[in-house]
Scaffold this active site. Structure first.
Site, PDB file in Angstrom:
ATOM      1  N   HIS A 256       4.230 -39.986  54.125  1.00 46.11           N
ATOM      2  CA  HIS A 256       4.856 -38.725  54.536  1.00 46.11           C
ATOM      3  C   HIS A 256       5.896 -38.989  55.625  1.00 46.11           C
ATOM      4  CE1 HIS A 256       2.615 -37.310  58.426  1.00 46.11           C
ATOM      5  NE2 HIS A 256       2.624 -38.623  58.373  1.00 46.11           N
ATOM      6  N   CYS A 265       7.883 -40.636  63.577  1.00 51.28           N
ATOM      7  CA  CYS A 265       7.264 -40.053  62.386  1.00 51.28           C
ATOM      8  C   CYS A 265       8.271 -39.343  61.481  1.00 51.28           C
ATOM      9  CB  CYS A 265       6.146 -39.094  62.774  1.00 51.28           C
ATOM     10  SG  CYS A 265       4.648 -39.976  63.232  1.00 51.28           S
ATOM     11  N   HIS A 269       6.617 -43.068  56.181  1.00 51.39           N
ATOM     12  CA  HIS A 269       5.623 -44.093  56.479  1.00 51.39           C
ATOM     13  C   HIS A 269       4.326 -43.736  55.750  1.00 51.39           C
ATOM     14  CE1 HIS A 269       4.996 -40.926  59.429  1.00 51.39           C
ATOM     15  NE2 HIS A 269       3.737 -41.331  59.553  1.00 51.39           N
ATOM     16  N   HIS A 310      -1.715 -41.728  46.764  1.00 54.06           N
ATOM     17  CA  HIS A 310      -0.489 -42.417  46.356  1.00 54.06           C
ATOM     18  C   HIS A 310       0.645 -41.429  46.084  1.00 54.06           C
ATOM     19  CE1 HIS A 310      -3.191 -45.782  46.233  1.00 54.06           C
ATOM     20  NE2 HIS A 310      -2.176 -46.603  46.072  1.00 54.06           N
ATOM     21  N   GLU A 351      -6.000 -39.262  60.316  1.00 50.69           N
ATOM     22  CA  GLU A 351      -4.748 -39.887  59.890  1.00 50.69           C
ATOM     23  C   GLU A 351      -4.767 -41.357  60.322  1.00 50.69           C
ATOM     24  OE1 GLU A 351      -1.256 -37.658  60.821  1.00 50.69           O
ATOM     25  OE2 GLU A 351       0.075 -39.237  60.097  1.00 50.69           O
TER      26      GLU A 351
END
Ligand SMILES: [Zn+2]
Length: 407
Positions: A256, A265, A269, A310, A351
């Site tokens: 994402h 971010c 990544h 995925h 996460e």
């Protein structure tokens, strides 16, 4: 050998002795006295082939009651046909329920068996409790009369195919027109509405759930007299039992990026997410479970993992496209699961091992009252783009500022 029930010495402990001395089956005796069944079962009792000659002929005139029970077990897909016999099997915890069916179905030639099978894969003697009748008697299943006791019919369907979770009744039933017509009759005549949750084509079954808590209450009121008559089933639906929380962890790998975010971010990544799904509910006295972990895993796999694993989370749904944070991801996951798991009380999504989000969303009842509105609706709502202020976009748009400019 000493029988631990009547304290007498017996040559061989078997169901014949036990039924006289205490009424238990050998499997129950093994459980009560915590003795491995393998030590009790004589080798002459293992992998025995049942003999049709031991079964008495069915009656020519079964009662409407027997016919109703037989028909619903057939319709609900409860019978199995194997090795010249039609059988209905049961967990040992529900033995009295199985014997209740036996009492009603003896007129069709049914008898009770506790069979002991050793297979090279199980490495132990596995007992199986069942009532059986020869397939050769199946022609007797067609009735001279088609009049059924509808409420009894329905009660047996709920007893056999029903699961009771957090006030909702789930039915897993074969896919056919008769089932469709039955559920439709319940809706039209009795105001009991159903939600079709899932078609399991491999298993040839569909999962249905009473639409709301009120629908489940109406169904239980309709069948309660008969449900209370069937041993074990009343415990499942009406008794006060303890609650517990069960949790299942599943992982998925996703990529994402965070839109409009001034940090690293904003770059695409990936990582491994660990999802913990927590379900609270009654400990079903007949299964010993709040919910079967196998069912929980299958639901989360099908409705969450297959959608996220995925994948780039930004393209899973509109609002994740804007902000694929663990907070919004949890809301998305909640929406996928709550219809199947009304006992859902909490999600935890990791996460990284250091960063996780814990989320407790609205109950199914609250969502239904709110017409399914959740925070994940900004970018998908039709009104977006229709505000008066958007006119300013027209005024200021020009070919220049719509161009993609490479740096
Ligand atoms: Zn005894």
């Amino acid at each position: 050998m000493k029988c631990l029930e009547c304290k007498s010495d017996v040559e061989q402990l078997n169901n014949h002795h036990l039924s006289d001395c205490c009424g238990l089956t050998l499997q129950e005796y093994a459980i009560r006295h915590h003795v491995p069944l393998d030590l009790l079962v004589h080798e002459s009792m293992v992998n025995v082939v049942d003999d049709i000659a031991e079964y008495s002929l069915p009656s020519d005139d079964p009662s409407i009651r027997a016919l109703s029970i037989l028909k619903v077990l057939q319709l609900g897909g409860a019978f199995e046909e194997q090795n010249n016999f039609i059988s209905l099997s049961s967990d040992i915890r529900r033995l009295d329920e199985l014997l209740w069916y036996l009492r009603e179905l003896q007129v069709y030639g049914f008898q009770y068996r506790q069979e002991y099978n050793y297979t090279s894969t199980s490495h132990r003697v596995v007992p199986n409790n069942l009532i059986k009748t020869p397939i050769a008697y199946k022609h007797k299943f067609t009735a001279s009369s088609n009049v059924l006791d509808f409420e009894l019919f329905l009660a047996v369907l709920v007893a056999q195919a029903g699961e009771f979770h957090n006030g909702y009744i789930f039915l897993s039933l074969p896919i056919n027109d008769e089932i469709g017509a039955l559920l439709n009759k319940l809706t039209v005549k009795y105001q009991i509405r159903w939600k079709t949750l899932d078609d399991d084509a491999d298993n040839k079954k569909t999962l249905y759930r009473t639409e709301s808590l009120e629908d489940a209450k109406r169904l239980l009121a309709l069948v309660s007299i008969y449900l209370k008559e069937i041993p074990c089933v009343s415990e499942r639906y009406f008794s006060e039992v303890q609650h517990a929380i069960v949790s299942k962890e599943l992982v998925f790998d996703s990529a994402h990026f965070i839109t409009d975010h001034p940090g690293k971010c904003e770059n695409l990544h990936g990582g491994r997410y660990a999802l913990h799904v927590k379900i609270e509910g009654r400990i079903d006295p007949l299964t010993g479970f709040v919910v079967d972990y196998g069912y929980l895993k299958a639901i989360v796999k099908k409705h969450v993992i297959e959608k996220l694993d995925h994948q780039n989370l930004n393209f899973v749904c509109a609002d994740l496209g804007w902000r694929s944070s663990t907070e919004l991801l949890n809301i998305f996951i909640w929406e996928q699961l709550i219809e199947f798991l009304p006992g859902l009380v909490e999600l935890q999504t990791y996460e990284t091992t250091q960063s996780f989000c814990q989320y407790r969303g609205p109950s199914l009842e609250e969502l239904q009252k709110n017409n399914g509105k959740t925070p994940l609706k900004h970018f998908s709502q039709p009104e977006l783009g229709r505000s008066v202020l958007r006119q300013l976009l027209h005024r200021h748009q020009s070919a220049k500022n719509l161009k993609v400019v490479a740096k």
